[in-house]
Design a protein around this motif. Structure first.
Motif: not given
Length: 161
Positions: A116-118, A107-112, A133, A59, A135
């Protein structure tokens, strides 16, 4: 008599120097204390970086890519500085990052595999929460905005000279 006169003249000079120091020592100490206090205030001032903690290594890499992005020409203002400037403009005459009620949640989310989405949420008890927000592609270092606030920041960074 000549020798006695010289000794008498030397002693008052030493006494005068001691008296000089005794009179002015509190002033010098007060001056040093003021310098230390003012330097401490500047050095302990908080910034956005102080809120970007408690992230995993992965992250942190993604957030660093985003925060260090400084446009297509890779010079000038970066995202972190643009966000700080925007928040400081929203709260003029106030050190909002030093306020104990200021919260920044990331919040860091793995998209592929490489994207990542931050999401960065800025909250203050003064109102006017700001949500960003993006990517972030860690391979190409491409940043895409997912809302108006984040697009505004990227535009500032991209067109800053």
């Amino acid at each position: 008599m000549g020798k006695k006169g010289k000794k008498e003249q030397e002693k008052p000079k030493k006494k005068n120097f001691k008296a000089f120091l005794k009179k002015r020592a509190p002033l010098y100490l007060a001056g040093i204390a003021l310098i230390v206090i003012s330097a401490n205030g500047v050095l302990s001032e908080k910034h956005l970086d102080d809120f970007l903690i408690d992230l995993s290594e992965e992250e942190q890499i993604v957030v660093d890519i985003l925060m260090q992005y400084n446009g297509p020409n890779e010079s000038g203002l970066n995202v972190k500085d643009a966000i700080e400037n925007k928040i400081n403009d929203e709260y003029p005459n106030m050190k909002i990052f030093d306020d104990r009620n200021t919260r920044i949640h990331v919040v860091v989310t793995n998209i592929n595999l490489e994207e990542y989405q931050v999401i960065l949420n800025f909250k203050s008890d003064k109102g006017n929460d700001i949500n960003y927000d993006w990517n972030v592609n860690i391979d190409s270092k491409e940043i895409k905005s997912n809302n108006l606030e984040s697009k505004y920041i990227i535009n500032i960074v991209d067109f800053y000279d």
